[in-house]
Scaffold this motif. Structure first.
Motif, PDB file in Angstrom:
ATOM      1  N   LEU A 532      43.900  26.154  81.490  1.00  0.00           N
ATOM      2  CA  LEU A 532      43.697  25.998  80.048  1.00  0.00           C
ATOM      3  C   LEU A 532      43.115  27.278  79.438  1.00  0.00           C
ATOM      4  CD1 LEU A 532      42.262  22.366  79.897  1.00  0.00           C
ATOM      5  CD2 LEU A 532      44.517  23.133  79.155  1.00  0.00           C
ATOM      6  N   GLU A 533      42.169  27.883  80.140  1.00  0.00           N
ATOM      7  CA  GLU A 533      41.585  29.132  79.641  1.00  0.00           C
ATOM      8  C   GLU A 533      42.634  30.233  79.557  1.00  0.00           C
ATOM      9  OE1 GLU A 533      38.273  30.118  82.090  1.00  0.00           O
ATOM     10  OE2 GLU A 533      37.042  28.451  81.373  1.00  0.00           O
ATOM     11  N   ALA A 534      43.535  30.275  80.558  1.00  0.00           N
ATOM     12  CA  ALA A 534      44.601  31.285  80.534  1.00  0.00           C
ATOM     13  C   ALA A 534      45.536  31.057  79.342  1.00  0.00           C
ATOM     14  CB  ALA A 534      45.383  31.235  81.847  1.00  0.00           C
ATOM     15  N   LYS A 535      45.873  29.771  79.083  1.00  0.00           N
ATOM     16  CA  LYS A 535      46.732  29.455  77.936  1.00  0.00           C
ATOM     17  C   LYS A 535      46.035  29.799  76.623  1.00  0.00           C
ATOM     18  CE  LYS A 535      50.504  27.692  79.748  1.00  0.00           C
ATOM     19  NZ  LYS A 535      51.833  28.315  79.512  1.00  0.00           N
ATOM     20  N   LEU A 536      44.724  29.459  76.549  1.00  0.00           N
ATOM     21  CA  LEU A 536      43.972  29.751  75.331  1.00  0.00           C
ATOM     22  C   LEU A 536      43.898  31.250  75.085  1.00  0.00           C
ATOM     23  CD1 LEU A 536      42.263  28.611  73.039  1.00  0.00           C
ATOM     24  CD2 LEU A 536      40.261  28.750  74.553  1.00  0.00           C
ATOM     25  N   LYS A 537      43.711  32.005  76.146  1.00  0.00           N
ATOM     26  CA  LYS A 537      43.680  33.456  76.022  1.00  0.00           C
ATOM     27  C   LYS A 537      45.024  33.986  75.528  1.00  0.00           C
ATOM     28  CE  LYS A 537      42.560  37.623  78.656  1.00  0.00           C
ATOM     29  NZ  LYS A 537      42.183  38.154  80.008  1.00  0.00           N
ATOM     30  N   GLU A 538      46.098  33.388  76.063  1.00  0.00           N
ATOM     31  CA  GLU A 538      47.443  33.804  75.657  1.00  0.00           C
ATOM     32  C   GLU A 538      47.676  33.510  74.170  1.00  0.00           C
ATOM     33  OE1 GLU A 538      52.042  32.568  76.805  1.00  0.00           O
ATOM     34  OE2 GLU A 538      50.425  32.255  78.256  1.00  0.00           O
ATOM     35  N   ILE A 539      47.217  32.330  73.718  1.00  0.00           N
ATOM     36  CA  ILE A 539      47.376  31.949  72.309  1.00  0.00           C
ATOM     37  C   ILE A 539      46.579  32.874  71.415  1.00  0.00           C
ATOM     38  CG2 ILE A 539      46.826  30.152  70.619  1.00  0.00           C
ATOM     39  CD1 ILE A 539      47.499  28.102  72.847  1.00  0.00           C
ATOM     40  N   ARG A 540      45.341  33.188  71.820  1.00  0.00           N
ATOM     41  CA  ARG A 540      44.508  34.084  71.023  1.00  0.00           C
ATOM     42  C   ARG A 540      45.121  35.479  70.927  1.00  0.00           C
ATOM     43  NH1 ARG A 540      38.675  32.148  73.510  1.00  0.00           N
ATOM     44  NH2 ARG A 540      38.373  30.359  72.112  1.00  0.00           N
ATOM     45  N   THR A 541      45.696  35.920  72.034  1.00  0.00           N
ATOM     46  CA  THR A 541      46.364  37.222  72.018  1.00  0.00           C
ATOM     47  C   THR A 541      47.542  37.217  71.048  1.00  0.00           C
ATOM     48  OG1 THR A 541      45.742  37.598  74.331  1.00  0.00           O
ATOM     49  CG2 THR A 541      47.515  38.954  73.455  1.00  0.00           C
ATOM     50  N   TYR A 542      48.307  36.113  71.082  1.00  0.00           N
ATOM     51  CA  TYR A 542      49.464  35.992  70.186  1.00  0.00           C
ATOM     52  C   TYR A 542      48.999  35.952  68.732  1.00  0.00           C
ATOM     53  CZ  TYR A 542      53.784  34.143  68.163  1.00  0.00           C
ATOM     54  OH  TYR A 542      54.909  33.957  67.399  1.00  0.00           O
ATOM     55  N   GLN A 543      47.907  35.216  68.470  1.00  0.00           N
ATOM     56  CA  GLN A 543      47.367  35.151  67.105  1.00  0.00           C
ATOM     57  C   GLN A 543      46.949  36.533  66.615  1.00  0.00           C
ATOM     58  OE1 GLN A 543      44.254  32.229  67.605  1.00  0.00           O
ATOM     59  NE2 GLN A 543      45.480  30.597  66.654  1.00  0.00           N
ATOM     60  N   GLN A 544      46.307  37.295  67.499  1.00  0.00           N
ATOM     61  CA  GLN A 544      45.869  38.631  67.122  1.00  0.00           C
ATOM     62  C   GLN A 544      47.067  39.537  66.835  1.00  0.00           C
ATOM     63  OE1 GLN A 544      42.749  39.551  66.538  1.00  0.00           O
ATOM     64  NE2 GLN A 544      43.506  41.540  65.880  1.00  0.00           N
ATOM     65  N   GLN A 545      48.132  39.374  67.632  1.00  0.00           N
ATOM     66  CA  GLN A 545      49.343  40.166  67.394  1.00  0.00           C
ATOM     67  C   GLN A 545      49.945  39.829  66.035  1.00  0.00           C
ATOM     68  OE1 GLN A 545      51.770  39.206  70.781  1.00  0.00           O
ATOM     69  NE2 GLN A 545      50.799  40.720  72.119  1.00  0.00           N
ATOM     70  N   LEU A 546      49.982  38.529  65.711  1.00  0.00           N
ATOM     71  CA  LEU A 546      50.517  38.120  64.418  1.00  0.00           C
ATOM     72  C   LEU A 546      49.682  38.673  63.270  1.00  0.00           C
ATOM     73  CD1 LEU A 546      51.514  34.379  65.021  1.00  0.00           C
ATOM     74  CD2 LEU A 546      53.040  36.335  64.732  1.00  0.00           C
ATOM     75  N   LYS A 547      48.366  38.620  63.445  1.00  0.00           N
ATOM     76  CA  LYS A 547      47.474  39.143  62.399  1.00  0.00           C
ATOM     77  C   LYS A 547      47.683  40.642  62.221  1.00  0.00           C
ATOM     78  CE  LYS A 547      42.625  39.367  61.001  1.00  0.00           C
ATOM     79  NZ  LYS A 547      41.218  39.050  61.380  1.00  0.00           N
ATOM     80  N   THR A 548      47.827  41.339  63.345  1.00  0.00           N
ATOM     81  CA  THR A 548      48.056  42.780  63.280  1.00  0.00           C
ATOM     82  C   THR A 548      49.369  43.094  62.558  1.00  0.00           C
ATOM     83  OG1 THR A 548      46.851  43.081  65.360  1.00  0.00           O
ATOM     84  CG2 THR A 548      48.302  44.877  64.672  1.00  0.00           C
ATOM     85  N   GLN A 549      50.417  42.342  62.907  1.00  0.00           N
ATOM     86  CA  GLN A 549      51.711  42.556  62.257  1.00  0.00           C
ATOM     87  C   GLN A 549      51.630  42.270  60.761  1.00  0.00           C
ATOM     88  OE1 GLN A 549      54.439  40.085  64.414  1.00  0.00           O
ATOM     89  NE2 GLN A 549      54.446  41.389  66.241  1.00  0.00           N
ATOM     90  N   GLN A 550      50.871  41.190  60.403  1.00  0.00           N
ATOM     91  CA  GLN A 550      50.733  40.838  58.992  1.00  0.00           C
ATOM     92  C   GLN A 550      50.027  41.957  58.216  1.00  0.00           C
ATOM     93  OE1 GLN A 550      48.203  37.497  58.314  1.00  0.00           O
ATOM     94  NE2 GLN A 550      48.846  37.185  56.195  1.00  0.00           N
ATOM     95  N   ILE A 551      48.960  42.485  58.805  1.00  0.00           N
ATOM     96  CA  ILE A 551      48.211  43.550  58.135  1.00  0.00           C
ATOM     97  C   ILE A 551      49.058  44.809  58.019  1.00  0.00           C
ATOM     98  CG2 ILE A 551      46.226  45.089  58.396  1.00  0.00           C
ATOM     99  CD1 ILE A 551      44.714  42.720  59.614  1.00  0.00           C
TER     100      ILE A 551
END
Length: 790
Positions: A532-551
């Motif tokens: 679960l921690e690995a999945k959560l880390k993966e999701i957070r990484t994806y969220q950060q990538q999306l935020k970076t792309q948006q900015i």
């Protein structure tokens, strides 16, 4: 086996010693022993902490040219004349000490512990100057050491020429007697090799025959006078050199005591920076020492295990628990975990950084250990006896402030007796409140640990599928020895393993069964949590990538919009100019122009307006702006993005980063460089920039403050690399513009001039810089530059 050998501290010291620069520093490392005096511990660890930070930011302290010349200094004190080489070493020592003090002054961060050491160093520049006027870098006496020596050596060169001339004349006069035209020397006198039959024909001195006996070395009368003159001058030279060395030795003798003290300080610093360099090489930190009963290591890595294979683990032990019981299979890493705790404690007590992310260690009054097998035929010690002997020593001296390490406690004898003895020893240490770390694979000890809240149970993970240890340390769990599985892996027959498992199951109590089931459930739960921690880390990484792309998209869109606006404005201006010209012509034509000419000008005016509209708002003109509709004449308004308190944003005008403090109805309150200001939502955009933390004194309240106050008029680049300095300069100039600063000073120092050159080149390329010039002498001279902005 000593405590240092059991925990392999001696191996670490050998590694640290390799980083020392000279023999005195190496000696200090060899003499390192754990100290249990809190004052000494704090001092040594503070020195290591400051040195480690300095090594990371500035490289290591220089010790070039410094050697242990205490014996030469002692001889100088006693009046024994030093050799030119010894005097040359003293010159190198003085220069080396000056490099140490210069390095200390370069450190910008607070470093009181190191400063206390370097402040005791005295640099004898005058002595170095006097010695250098007499001794060159190769340890030779200079001709300029005295006027007499200069004259003598000049005469010696003439004397050498006279000797050579005399030899040449003799050879030309007696060519038939000469065997070899090369001049030889006996007792520092020039001689000539002639035929043995002719050696008595020249009435000179004979210095012996050649190996073959066919030739003899002679000093003809023509050469004797020249050799005598040269010998007299050499004697004068030797006396003058001796006189110069005596004077130089006296100069060294005057400062010998201070230089011996300087050497001692240099040795201490060398040892400290050797520890720091070792720490930097192992990505280590300096432990925090505490009076609390708290032991903590985060991401601890054993320094003697291959960095590519070592497993980083977290270790914690604090009140109300003061005893750690590690269980698990043989070869599973229990001893490694215990050794890390003991080794890191001893390393910190020697002032050596430890390979972990952070560490907290209590003040212990002693460390006792029973690790390894010390059985000896000579002393008639069995394995069990050797263990008991060390355990007895620990029980005889350990207090509530001690640390005791017991590896495989109770092993080496009958399991039942061993378990009973182990429990009795642990009970005694529990009663004393001694912080204890013990390893075992006895099931009874696991049950014993679960019954007492002051005991922390832990295990070392074992991969049952691969039948191999993972070396991962797990707190709050007990581990099985897995002896039967391991035995099967190494080839024991399946029938033997099956019978052994049957006998084991018969001997197990209900409590053992429940414990084993609990451990299995905990292992499953832990594996699920990790997934679960690995999945959560993966999701957070994806969220950060999306935020970076948006900015990044927002920034790119703003740039396109600005470009399109500029283009549209240029087209509009051009259209206006054309329209003005046409109107002007029409006014002139009103009186006498023909109707069809006026009509033609009117049509031109209409076309000009239409082109302007198409260019700025329709799909027929140039349209690179994504904010402009492709089919209509109206520009679509892009709503500014929604902001939240705490977001990092940047001003659209200049890219300066700020923090959102408060969202108001029509404006947003942001913190820019420590000052709060209100802005419109459409003047800022999201940003990925990192804003450095600014320490603000909560007691200070400034009424009616503007953003132009409290900004330093100086930019200090001393000690930076060129790239780092240019980046800081660019940032400072941008900040100076925002703060309304029109004039400021850049401090770059003299040095080699490379930093000053890079600063001037960068200033020349900046459009906002009006002028720059070197500072006045009282304001830094060539080490600073005064800049004026437009």
């Amino acid at each position: 086996m000593s405590l240092e050998q059991q925990l392999e501290l001696n191996v670490i010291k050998e590694q640290v010693k390799n980083f020392a620069s000279f023999s005195l520093g190496q000696k200090k490392i060899e003499e390192l022993t754990p100290s249990y005096e809190p004052l000494v511990l704090r001092q040594e660890n503070e020195r290591s902490r400051e040195a480690l930070a300095a090594v990371v930011h500035y490289g290591t302290m220089p010790f070039d040219g410094i050697r242990d010349i205490e014996q030469s200094l002692q001889n100088a004190k006693k009046g024994r004349t030093l050799t030119p080489q010894e005097l040359s070493q003293e010159i190198n020592l003085i220069h080396g000490l000056s490099h140490i003090t210069a390095y200390e002054k370069m450190i910008e961060e607070d470093h009181p512990a190191l400063k206390d050491l370097t402040s005791t160093i005295t640099i004898h520049k005058n002595t170095a100057a006097k010695l250098e006027s007499c001794i060159d870098a190769y340890g030779e006496i200079r001709d300029s050491a005295s006027a007499d020596l200069r004259n003598i050596r000049s005469s010696l060169r003439h004397a050498d020429a006279d000797v050579q001339a005399a030899v040449t004349r003799f050879m030309h006069a007696h060519p038939d007697s000469i065997v070899d035209s090369i001049v030889s020397y006996r007792n520092d006198r020039a001689v000539i090799l002639v035929k043995a039959s002719d050696k008595n024909s020249f009435h000179g001195f004979v210095y012996g025959d050649s190996a073959s006996g066919q030739a003899s070395y002679i000093e003809p009368p023509e050469v004797i006078a020249a050799n005598n003159r040269k010998a007299q001058l050499q004697e004068q030279e030797a006396r003058e050199i001796h006189r110069i060395l005596v004077e130089c030795t006296k100069e060294v003798g005057k400062i010998a005591d201070e230089e011996i003290g300087n050497l001692e300080t240099a040795g201490i610093l060398d040892a400290i920076f050797a520890r720091a360099q070792w720490g930097a090489a192992h990505d280590a930190c300096v432990a925090t020492l505490t009076q609390e009963r708290r032991l903590s290591f985060e991401k601890a890595r054993h320094p003697l295990i291959d960095p590519k294979k070592v497993v980083a683990n977290n270790y914690h032990l604090e009140d109300p628990q003061h005893m750690l019981l590690i269980t698990g299979p043989n070869t599973g890493g229990k001893t490694v975990s215990m050794k890390i705790i003991g080794l890191f404690t001893l390393m910190s007590y020697c002032g050596i950084p430890i390979p972990c992310d952070s560490a907290v260690i209590p003040y212990f009054d002693a460390v006792y250990a029973d690790i390894g097998d010390d059985q000896s035929v000579v002393s008639s010690l069995s394995s069990f006896s050797a263990h008991v002997e060390k355990q007895a020593r620990a029980l005889a001296s350990a207090t509530s402030q001690s640390l005791v390490l017991l590896d495989e406690i109770g092993s080496g004898t009958d399991p039942r007796e061993g378990e009973a003895l182990a429990i009795a020893i642990l009970n005694e240490l529990r009663i004393r409140g001694t912080m204890t770390v013990a390893t075992t694979h006895y099931s009874r000890l696991k049950s014993y640990g679960k019954r007492h809240p002051d005991i922390l149970l832990a295990s070392v993970e074992f991969d049952m599928e691969k039948l191999a240890p993972t070396y991962r340390y797990l707190e709050g769990t007990t581990g099985s020895s897995n002896a039967l599985e391991i035995a099967g892996k190494y080839g024991l027959p399946k029938s033997v393993i099956k019978e052994a498992r049957f006998l084991k199951d018969q001997a197990r109590s209900q409590e053992d069964v429940l414990l084993e089931q609990l451990d299995k459930e905990l292992s499953k739960q832990r594996a699920t949590n990790e997934q679960l921690e690995a999945k959560l880390k993966e999701i957070r990484t994806y969220q950060q990538q999306l935020k970076t792309q948006q900015i990044e998209f927002q920034k790119e869109r703003d740039e396109w919009k600005a470009h399109a606006d500029e283009e549209a404005e240029a087209i509009t201006e051009e259209a206006k100019e054309q329209a003005d010209a046409i109107l002007k012509r029409m006014r002139k034509m009103q009186q006498n122009a023909k109707y069809h000419e006026v009509l033609a000008e009117r049509q031109k005016l209409n076309r000009t307006g239409g082109e302007s509209e198409n260019s700025s708002g329709t799909g027929q003109g140039r349209n690179n702006n994504p904010d402009i509709s492709q089919g209509g004449n109206a520009r679509k308004t892009q709503a500014p993005p929604a902001f939240q308190v705490g977001d990092t944003v940047e001003l659209r005008a200049n890219g300066q980063a700020a923090k959102v403090v408060r969202i108001e109805r029509k404006e947003i309150l942001i913190n820019l460089n420590g000052r709060e200001m209100r802005v419109k939502p459409d003047t800022i955009r999201p940003s990925l920039k990192v804003i450095p933390k600014i320490t603000v004194d909560p007691e200070v309240h400034i009424a009616h403050a503007s953003i132009f106050e409290a900004f330093s008029p100086e930019c200090n680049l001393i000690g930076m690399h060129v790239d780092e300095a240019v980046e800081k300069l660019q940032s400072y100039v941008s900040d100076a513009k925002i703060h309304g600063l029109k004039e400021f000073r850049i401090i770059h120092g003299d040095g080699s001039g490379a930093l000053r050159k890079a600063v001037h080149e960068q200033l020349s390329a900046m459009k906002d810089v009006q002028s720059f010039t070197l500072a006045r002498p009282e304001h830094g001279g060539s080490g600073a530059t005064v800049v004026k902005l437009k």
